[in-house]
Design a protein around this motif. Structure first.
Motif, mmCIF file in Angstrom:
data_model
loop_
_atom_site.group_PDB
_atom_site.id
_atom_site.type_symbol
_atom_site.label_atom_id
_atom_site.label_comp_id
_atom_site.label_asym_id
_atom_site.label_seq_id
_atom_site.Cartn_x
_atom_site.Cartn_y
_atom_site.Cartn_z
ATOM 1 N N GLY A 1 -11.942 16.156 -0.706
ATOM 2 C CA GLY A 1 -12.715 16.495 -1.891
ATOM 3 C C GLY A 1 -11.894 16.529 -3.162
ATOM 4 O O GLY A 1 -12.435 16.732 -4.242
ATOM 5 N N GLY A 2 -10.568 16.377 -3.057
ATOM 6 C CA GLY A 2 -9.716 16.323 -4.241
ATOM 7 C C GLY A 2 -9.047 17.641 -4.597
ATOM 8 O O GLY A 2 -8.438 17.751 -5.657
ATOM 9 N N LEU A 3 -9.124 18.640 -3.743
ATOM 10 C CA LEU A 3 -8.517 19.941 -4.008
ATOM 11 C C LEU A 3 -7.025 19.888 -3.674
ATOM 12 O O LEU A 3 -6.645 19.528 -2.565
ATOM 13 C CB LEU A 3 -9.216 21.006 -3.161
ATOM 14 C CG LEU A 3 -8.897 22.434 -3.491
ATOM 15 C CD1 LEU A 3 -9.522 22.785 -4.836
ATOM 16 C CD2 LEU A 3 -9.459 23.343 -2.432
ATOM 17 N N HIS A 4 -6.174 20.243 -4.622
ATOM 18 C CA HIS A 4 -4.726 20.238 -4.432
ATOM 19 C C HIS A 4 -4.276 21.632 -4.034
ATOM 20 O O HIS A 4 -4.784 22.625 -4.528
ATOM 21 C CB HIS A 4 -4.018 19.861 -5.737
ATOM 22 C CG HIS A 4 -4.249 18.458 -6.150
ATOM 23 N ND1 HIS A 4 -3.226 17.567 -6.308
ATOM 24 C CD2 HIS A 4 -5.383 17.770 -6.423
ATOM 25 C CE1 HIS A 4 -3.722 16.405 -6.682
ATOM 26 N NE2 HIS A 4 -5.028 16.509 -6.757
ATOM 27 N N GLY A 5 -3.290 21.695 -3.142
ATOM 28 C CA GLY A 5 -2.751 22.982 -2.750
ATOM 29 C C GLY A 5 -1.567 22.839 -1.823
ATOM 30 O O GLY A 5 -1.082 21.740 -1.559
ATOM 31 N N LYS A 6 -1.115 23.987 -1.350
ATOM 32 C CA LYS A 6 0.024 24.043 -0.447
ATOM 33 C C LYS A 6 -0.431 24.723 0.838
ATOM 34 O O LYS A 6 -1.172 25.708 0.790
ATOM 35 C CB LYS A 6 1.141 24.854 -1.098
ATOM 36 C CG LYS A 6 2.463 24.786 -0.366
ATOM 37 C CD LYS A 6 3.517 25.655 -1.020
ATOM 38 C CE LYS A 6 3.984 25.018 -2.311
ATOM 39 N NZ LYS A 6 5.155 25.675 -2.877
ATOM 40 N N ILE A 7 0.004 24.216 1.975
ATOM 41 C CA ILE A 7 -0.400 24.813 3.241
ATOM 42 C C ILE A 7 0.235 26.194 3.357
ATOM 43 O O ILE A 7 1.457 26.345 3.290
ATOM 44 C CB ILE A 7 -0.010 23.925 4.435
ATOM 45 C CG1 ILE A 7 -0.792 22.618 4.366
ATOM 46 C CG2 ILE A 7 -0.271 24.642 5.750
ATOM 47 C CD1 ILE A 7 -0.551 21.668 5.489
ATOM 48 N N PHE A 8 -0.612 27.194 3.554
ATOM 49 C CA PHE A 8 -0.169 28.580 3.662
ATOM 50 C C PHE A 8 -0.042 28.998 5.117
ATOM 51 O O PHE A 8 0.898 29.692 5.485
ATOM 52 C CB PHE A 8 -1.160 29.505 2.940
ATOM 53 C CG PHE A 8 -0.786 30.949 2.997
ATOM 54 C CD1 PHE A 8 0.215 31.445 2.179
ATOM 55 C CD2 PHE A 8 -1.426 31.813 3.868
ATOM 56 C CE1 PHE A 8 0.573 32.774 2.232
ATOM 57 C CE2 PHE A 8 -1.075 33.145 3.929
ATOM 58 C CZ PHE A 8 -0.083 33.641 3.108
ATOM 59 N N VAL B 1 -5.149 26.666 3.036
ATOM 60 C CA VAL B 1 -4.481 26.068 1.887
ATOM 61 C C VAL B 1 -4.494 27.067 0.738
ATOM 62 O O VAL B 1 -5.534 27.619 0.397
ATOM 63 C CB VAL B 1 -5.187 24.756 1.454
ATOM 64 C CG1 VAL B 1 -4.531 24.180 0.215
ATOM 65 C CG2 VAL B 1 -5.170 23.746 2.585
ATOM 66 N N GLU B 2 -3.296 27.297 0.163
ATOM 67 C CA GLU B 2 -3.190 28.163 -1.004
ATOM 68 C C GLU B 2 -3.355 27.277 -2.242
ATOM 69 O O GLU B 2 -2.530 26.414 -2.516
ATOM 70 C CB GLU B 2 -1.847 28.878 -1.020
ATOM 71 C CG GLU B 2 -1.725 29.882 -2.132
ATOM 72 C CD GLU B 2 -0.423 30.667 -2.060
ATOM 73 O OE1 GLU B 2 -0.429 31.815 -2.497
ATOM 74 O OE2 GLU B 2 0.580 30.109 -1.565
ATOM 75 N N VAL B 3 -4.442 27.504 -2.956
ATOM 76 C CA VAL B 3 -4.760 26.685 -4.117
ATOM 77 C C VAL B 3 -4.032 27.212 -5.339
ATOM 78 O O VAL B 3 -3.457 26.465 -6.107
ATOM 79 C CB VAL B 3 -6.287 26.666 -4.351
ATOM 80 C CG1 VAL B 3 -6.627 25.795 -5.539
ATOM 81 C CG2 VAL B 3 -7.001 26.183 -3.107
ATOM 82 N N GLU B 4 -4.090 28.497 -5.523
ATOM 83 C CA GLU B 4 -3.433 29.168 -6.622
ATOM 84 C C GLU B 4 -2.775 30.414 -6.033
ATOM 85 O O GLU B 4 -3.103 30.823 -4.930
ATOM 86 C CB GLU B 4 -4.480 29.560 -7.679
ATOM 87 C CG GLU B 4 -3.926 29.585 -9.074
ATOM 88 C CD GLU B 4 -5.041 29.794 -10.086
ATOM 89 O OE1 GLU B 4 -5.098 30.902 -10.637
ATOM 90 O OE2 GLU B 4 -5.828 28.861 -10.285
ATOM 91 N N ARG B 5 -1.887 31.011 -6.760
ATOM 92 C CA ARG B 5 -1.196 32.178 -6.235
ATOM 93 C C ARG B 5 -2.193 33.228 -5.740
ATOM 94 O O ARG B 5 -2.966 33.786 -6.512
ATOM 95 C CB ARG B 5 -0.321 32.787 -7.315
ATOM 96 C CG ARG B 5 0.813 33.583 -6.787
ATOM 97 C CD ARG B 5 1.713 34.025 -7.876
ATOM 98 N NE ARG B 5 1.890 32.925 -8.849
ATOM 99 C CZ ARG B 5 2.860 32.852 -9.716
ATOM 100 N NH1 ARG B 5 3.746 33.808 -9.786
ATOM 101 N NH2 ARG B 5 2.961 31.856 -10.543
#
Length: 108
Positions: free
Chosen positions: A60-67, A77-81
């Motif tokens: 869907g285009g959501l950027h993040g980091k695997i938490f 996925v951590e999208v924002e802090r």
């Protein structure tokens, strides 16, 4: 005599049709089926090798980091802090994640 030549020509055209259809099947396999199987294998490998801290992009285009990886088919996925979302592993996009990580490497 002419009838015999026409019969032989008609007989030979059957073989050429068979060869033509076999050639089309071979071309279809190498240009359509094989690359798709290769892409599926690469995507499956990418999804199975995900680990904490990887930067990813969802379909869907959501950027993040695997938490977190709580199970075999779920990714947090951590999208924002402090803002975390749960996704299926299959929702991670291989192409977009590669593009994101290549851009990050160029910035360094």
């Amino acid at each position: 005599m002419l009838d015999l030549i026409l019969l032989q020509a008609a007989d030979g055209s059957g073989y050429s049709q068979i060869i033509f259809f076999v050639a089309i099947i071979v071309i279809f396999y190498f240009f359509m089926i094989r690359p798709q199987q290769k892409k599926q294998k690469e995507t499956k490998k990418f999804i199975s090798e995900l680990k904490k801290g990887d930067k990813v992009v969802t379909i869907g285009g959501l950027h993040g980091k695997i938490f977190d990886l709580p199970s075999d088919d779920i990714v947090v996925v951590e999208v924002e802090r402090g803002f975390k979302l749960t996704f299926e592993r299959s929702a991670i996009s291989l192409e977009n994640s590669k593009r994101l990580n290549e851009g990050t490497k160029k910035d360094k």
